[in-house]
Design a protein around this motif. Structure first.
Motif, PDB file in Angstrom:
ATOM      1  N   ALA A  57       0.838  -1.196   0.000  1.00 59.11           N
ATOM      2  CA  ALA A  57       0.000   0.000   0.000  1.00 59.11           C
ATOM      3  C   ALA A  57       0.874   1.248   0.000  1.00 59.11           C
ATOM      4  CB  ALA A  57      -0.912  -0.001   1.210  1.00 59.11           C
ATOM      5  N   SER A  58       0.383   2.288  -0.634  1.00 58.37           N
ATOM      6  CA  SER A  58       1.099   3.564  -0.659  1.00 58.37           C
ATOM      7  C   SER A  58       0.500   4.561   0.332  1.00 58.37           C
ATOM      8  CB  SER A  58       1.069   4.154  -2.067  1.00 58.37           C
ATOM      9  OG  SER A  58      -0.266   4.320  -2.512  1.00 58.37           O
ATOM     10  N   GLU A  59      -0.597   4.182   0.969  1.00 58.62           N
ATOM     11  CA  GLU A  59      -1.244   4.989   1.994  1.00 58.62           C
ATOM     12  C   GLU A  59      -1.502   4.109   3.208  1.00 58.62           C
ATOM     13  OE1 GLU A  59      -1.873   8.201   1.865  1.00 58.62           O
ATOM     14  OE2 GLU A  59      -1.258   8.469  -0.227  1.00 58.62           O
ATOM     15  N   PRO A  60      -1.649   4.707   4.391  1.00 62.87           N
ATOM     16  CA  PRO A  60      -1.942   3.884   5.570  1.00 62.87           C
ATOM     17  C   PRO A  60      -3.227   3.089   5.398  1.00 62.87           C
ATOM     18  CG  PRO A  60      -1.316   6.112   6.233  1.00 62.87           C
ATOM     19  CD  PRO A  60      -1.492   6.146   4.746  1.00 62.87           C
ATOM     20  N   VAL A  61      -3.224   1.868   5.882  1.00 62.85           N
ATOM     21  CA  VAL A  61      -4.431   1.041   5.892  1.00 62.85           C
ATOM     22  C   VAL A  61      -5.421   1.646   6.886  1.00 62.85           C
ATOM     23  CG1 VAL A  61      -5.336  -1.250   6.477  1.00 62.85           C
ATOM     24  CG2 VAL A  61      -3.143  -1.033   5.258  1.00 62.85           C
ATOM     25  N   PRO A  62      -6.707   1.722   6.531  1.00 63.11           N
ATOM     26  CA  PRO A  62      -7.693   2.260   7.488  1.00 63.11           C
ATOM     27  C   PRO A  62      -7.652   1.519   8.821  1.00 63.11           C
ATOM     28  CG  PRO A  62      -8.673   2.017   5.312  1.00 63.11           C
ATOM     29  CD  PRO A  62      -7.332   1.365   5.246  1.00 63.11           C
ATOM     30  N   VAL A  63      -7.537   2.272   9.898  1.00 62.94           N
ATOM     31  CA  VAL A  63      -7.417   1.676  11.231  1.00 62.94           C
ATOM     32  C   VAL A  63      -8.795   1.561  11.872  1.00 62.94           C
ATOM     33  CG1 VAL A  63      -6.450   1.960  13.554  1.00 62.94           C
ATOM     34  CG2 VAL A  63      -5.065   2.526  11.536  1.00 62.94           C
ATOM     35  N   PHE A  64      -9.022   0.419  12.503  1.00 66.01           N
ATOM     36  CA  PHE A  64     -10.275   0.141  13.203  1.00 66.01           C
ATOM     37  C   PHE A  64     -10.033   0.297  14.695  1.00 66.01           C
ATOM     38  CE2 PHE A  64     -13.053  -3.647  14.701  1.00 66.01           C
ATOM     39  CZ  PHE A  64     -14.078  -2.798  15.097  1.00 66.01           C
ATOM     40  N   GLY A  65     -10.657   1.308  15.290  1.00 68.47           N
ATOM     41  CA  GLY A  65     -10.518   1.543  16.721  1.00 68.47           C
ATOM     42  C   GLY A  65     -11.504   0.723  17.522  1.00 68.47           C
ATOM     43  N   GLN A  66     -11.053   0.213  18.682  1.00 69.52           N
ATOM     44  CA  GLN A  66     -11.964  -0.547  19.552  1.00 69.52           C
ATOM     45  C   GLN A  66     -12.065   0.132  20.915  1.00 69.52           C
ATOM     46  OE1 GLN A  66     -10.659  -4.568  20.312  1.00 69.52           O
ATOM     47  NE2 GLN A  66      -8.501  -4.046  20.233  1.00 69.52           N
ATOM     48  N   SER A  67     -13.289   0.246  21.381  1.00 77.77           N
ATOM     49  CA  SER A  67     -13.578   1.065  22.550  1.00 77.77           C
ATOM     50  C   SER A  67     -13.634   0.296  23.858  1.00 77.77           C
ATOM     51  CB  SER A  67     -14.927   1.760  22.357  1.00 77.77           C
ATOM     52  OG  SER A  67     -15.974   0.790  22.297  1.00 77.77           O
ATOM     53  N   GLY A  68     -13.860  -1.007  23.793  1.00 76.25           N
ATOM     54  CA  GLY A  68     -14.192  -1.723  25.011  1.00 76.25           C
ATOM     55  C   GLY A  68     -15.564  -1.284  25.507  1.00 76.25           C
ATOM     56  N   ASP A  69     -15.820  -1.516  26.781  1.00 78.55           N
ATOM     57  CA  ASP A  69     -17.138  -1.162  27.338  1.00 78.55           C
ATOM     58  C   ASP A  69     -17.355   0.341  27.450  1.00 78.55           C
ATOM     59  OD1 ASP A  69     -18.802  -3.398  27.809  1.00 78.55           O
ATOM     60  OD2 ASP A  69     -17.491  -4.047  29.442  1.00 78.55           O
ATOM     61  N   ASP A  70     -16.275   1.102  27.369  1.00 79.06           N
ATOM     62  CA  ASP A  70     -16.402   2.571  27.421  1.00 79.06           C
ATOM     63  C   ASP A  70     -16.757   3.072  26.027  1.00 79.06           C
ATOM     64  OD1 ASP A  70     -16.386   5.141  28.325  1.00 79.06           O
ATOM     65  OD2 ASP A  70     -14.203   5.281  28.538  1.00 79.06           O
ATOM     66  N   ARG A  71     -17.891   2.590  25.529  1.00 79.97           N
ATOM     67  CA  ARG A  71     -18.198   2.738  24.104  1.00 79.97           C
ATOM     68  C   ARG A  71     -18.623   4.151  23.710  1.00 79.97           C
ATOM     69  NH1 ARG A  71     -21.737  -0.520  26.558  1.00 79.97           N
ATOM     70  NH2 ARG A  71     -20.531  -2.325  25.866  1.00 79.97           N
ATOM     71  N   ARG A  72     -18.976   5.000  24.655  1.00 81.61           N
ATOM     72  CA  ARG A  72     -19.341   6.374  24.298  1.00 81.61           C
ATOM     73  C   ARG A  72     -18.117   7.297  24.374  1.00 81.61           C
ATOM     74  NH1 ARG A  72     -25.187   7.466  23.969  1.00 81.61           N
ATOM     75  NH2 ARG A  72     -26.240   5.489  24.373  1.00 81.61           N
ATOM     76  N   GLN A  73     -17.457   7.317  25.495  1.00 83.90           N
ATOM     77  CA  GLN A  73     -16.272   8.167  25.583  1.00 83.90           C
ATOM     78  C   GLN A  73     -15.183   7.683  24.624  1.00 83.90           C
ATOM     79  OE1 GLN A  73     -14.858   8.943  29.552  1.00 83.90           O
ATOM     80  NE2 GLN A  73     -12.894   9.697  28.855  1.00 83.90           N
ATOM     81  N   GLY A  74     -15.047   6.363  24.504  1.00 86.93           N
ATOM     82  CA  GLY A  74     -14.066   5.820  23.568  1.00 86.93           C
ATOM     83  C   GLY A  74     -14.364   6.235  22.143  1.00 86.93           C
ATOM     84  N   ALA A  75     -15.634   6.181  21.763  1.00 87.77           N
ATOM     85  CA  ALA A  75     -16.017   6.582  20.408  1.00 87.77           C
ATOM     86  C   ALA A  75     -15.762   8.069  20.177  1.00 87.77           C
ATOM     87  CB  ALA A  75     -17.485   6.257  20.159  1.00 87.77           C
ATOM     88  N   GLU A  76     -16.024   8.885  21.185  1.00 89.03           N
ATOM     89  CA  GLU A  76     -15.787  10.322  21.029  1.00 89.03           C
ATOM     90  C   GLU A  76     -14.305  10.620  20.795  1.00 89.03           C
ATOM     91  OE1 GLU A  76     -19.509  12.260  23.518  1.00 89.03           O
ATOM     92  OE2 GLU A  76     -17.669  11.737  24.599  1.00 89.03           O
ATOM     93  N   LYS A  77     -13.422   9.899  21.471  1.00 85.93           N
ATOM     94  CA  LYS A  77     -11.986  10.078  21.227  1.00 85.93           C
ATOM     95  C   LYS A  77     -11.649   9.703  19.791  1.00 85.93           C
ATOM     96  CE  LYS A  77     -10.450   7.574  24.724  1.00 85.93           C
ATOM     97  NZ  LYS A  77      -9.453   6.961  25.647  1.00 85.93           N
ATOM     98  N   MET A  78     -12.262   8.647  19.284  1.00 87.82           N
ATOM     99  CA  MET A  78     -12.011   8.233  17.899  1.00 87.82           C
ATOM    100  C   MET A  78     -12.524   9.274  16.911  1.00 87.82           C
ATOM    101  SD  MET A  78     -13.104   4.225  18.136  1.00 87.82           S
ATOM    102  CE  MET A  78     -12.800   3.302  19.641  1.00 87.82           C
ATOM    103  N   LEU A  79     -13.700   9.811  17.179  1.00 86.48           N
ATOM    104  CA  LEU A  79     -14.289  10.798  16.282  1.00 86.48           C
ATOM    105  C   LEU A  79     -13.417  12.047  16.197  1.00 86.48           C
ATOM    106  CD1 LEU A  79     -18.017  10.462  17.396  1.00 86.48           C
ATOM    107  CD2 LEU A  79     -17.000   9.598  15.275  1.00 86.48           C
ATOM    108  N   LEU A  80     -12.887  12.493  17.336  1.00 83.93           N
ATOM    109  CA  LEU A  80     -12.029  13.676  17.349  1.00 83.93           C
ATOM    110  C   LEU A  80     -10.768  13.466  16.518  1.00 83.93           C
ATOM    111  CD1 LEU A  80     -12.393  14.666  21.103  1.00 83.93           C
ATOM    112  CD2 LEU A  80     -13.127  16.053  19.148  1.00 83.93           C
ATOM    113  N   LYS A  81     -10.307  12.213  16.446  1.00 85.37           N
ATOM    114  CA  LYS A  81      -9.098  11.904  15.686  1.00 85.37           C
ATOM    115  C   LYS A  81      -9.403  11.476  14.248  1.00 85.37           C
ATOM    116  CE  LYS A  81      -6.167  10.774  19.620  1.00 85.37           C
ATOM    117  NZ  LYS A  81      -5.219   9.829  20.232  1.00 85.37           N
ATOM    118  N   GLY A  82     -10.679  11.418  13.909  1.00 84.86           N
ATOM    119  CA  GLY A  82     -11.032  11.056  12.540  1.00 84.86           C
ATOM    120  C   GLY A  82     -10.688   9.631  12.184  1.00 84.86           C
ATOM    121  N   VAL A  83     -10.892   8.712  13.117  1.00 86.20           N
ATOM    122  CA  VAL A  83     -10.558   7.304  12.884  1.00 86.20           C
ATOM    123  C   VAL A  83     -11.431   6.750  11.755  1.00 86.20           C
ATOM    124  CG1 VAL A  83     -10.566   5.015  13.941  1.00 86.20           C
ATOM    125  CG2 VAL A  83      -9.759   6.987  15.234  1.00 86.20           C
ATOM    126  N   PRO A  84     -10.838   6.040  10.798  1.00 85.59           N
ATOM    127  CA  PRO A  84     -11.592   5.593   9.621  1.00 85.59           C
ATOM    128  C   PRO A  84     -12.682   4.564   9.899  1.00 85.59           C
ATOM    129  CG  PRO A  84      -9.222   5.583   9.184  1.00 85.59           C
ATOM    130  CD  PRO A  84      -9.394   5.779  10.652  1.00 85.59           C
TER     131      PRO A  84
END
Length: 313
Positions: A57-84
């Protein structure tokens, strides 16, 4: 060639007549890969690409973030970073999706609202939730009937405008039953025009399992569970088996890995241009995301620098 040959030797070794444990093959192959890259003064991605016959690949592979049970705060951190790809969610108990599945619908609605509020400009993530067979527990077979299909349609509406993929919608209890159940569900969703991709995890553990699910058309995405396949070369071959099919490869694994194996998997992802790569280790998100993202960016920077040097010769 040396890495591929050495990895094959490790795969062939026996102790008391049994193949070495997958964890041993997984770890030793990572050391062999690092040694080959150091000897050749190149990246582990290049070594793997040569062994697998791929163009990395010539670009980074889309990264899949996992939140664990903290699925709301964890997701918000991912959204702020633009996780694919996000957020996993760890819906590993029927109570977490709700008695009628309503909690999962509500969560997806909340997630899409927060994505619009927190995501960067032009943000277009893929929503991926892991439900650990709980939808199957809720409805039971057959999985192509209208009640099941209508529920997935509701999930798709809640996730809109973002594409949705659901991992482990059912756990049928055996390899053959899982193949049949996943194929039945996928066919039912397609016939009804419900745009939800299903991801196989349970009962898809080895490269042979991956190939069976791909050949049967029993998933839209297969998780390649790296520690279960042994050598990282085997993981690469499993990803490559999806090339030219309508099944995408998700290079996954477990949150219980190490930064060493996570970095090695980043090279497998780049060498094979996987559809997505799990952020690991851990479920705190930030650490695993930094590990795999930084490894990919550093590797691609080395590739770019090497290309510029060749042009200047």
């Amino acid at each position: 060639a040396a890495f591929a040959d050495n990895a094959a030797v490790v795969e062939s070794l026996r102790s008391d007549g049994e193949q070495l444990h997958t964890a041993v093959r997984y770890g030793v192959s990572q050391a062999l890969l690092a040694a080959a890259a150091a000897a050749r003064e190149t990246t582990r991605t290049r070594v793997l690409a040569d062994a697998l016959g791929t163009d990395p690949a010539s670009e980074p592979v889309p990264v899949f973030g996992q939140s664990g049970d903290d699925r709301r705060q964890g997701a918000e951190k991912m959204l702020l970073k633009g996780v694919p790809v996000l957020p996993h969610g760890l819906f590993n108990d029927a109570r977490k999706i709700g008695r009628d599945g309503g909690r999962l619908v509500e969560y997806l609605s909340w997630l899409t609202e927060r994505a619009a509020e927190l995501g960067p400009d032009g943000y277009d993530p893929r929503v991926h939730v892991d439900v650990y067979g709980t939808i199957g527990e809720l409805f039971g077979p057959p999985y192509d009937r209208s009640e099941v299909v209508d529920y997935f349609r509701e999930l798709a509406r809640a996730a809109a405008p973002y594409p949705l993929q659901v991992e482990g919608p059912v756990d049928a209890g055996s390899h053959e039953a899982q193949l049949d159940a996943m194929a039945e569900l996928r066919d039912g969703l397609r016939e009804a025009g419900v745009a939800v991709d299903i991801v196989v995890d349970e009962w898809c553990d080895t490269r042979a399992d991956v190939e069976r699910f791909v050949d049967a058309g029993a998933a839209d995405v297969v998780q390649v569970k790296t520690p279960d396949l042994g050598s990282v070369a085997e993981s690469g071959r499993a990803v490559r088996y999806c090339a030219g099919t309508d099944v995408r490869a998700y290079l996954g694994g477990t949150c219980n890995e190490t930064t060493v194996s996570a970095r090695a998997c980043a090279h497998v992802g780049l060498a094979t241009d996987a559809a997505q790569l799990l952020a690991k280790p851990g479920m705190g998100f930030d650490e695993g995301y930094a590990v795999v993202t930084n490894e990919m960016r550093a590797t691609l920077a080395r590739h770019d620098n090497s290309a510029k040097q060749r042009q200047n010769v």
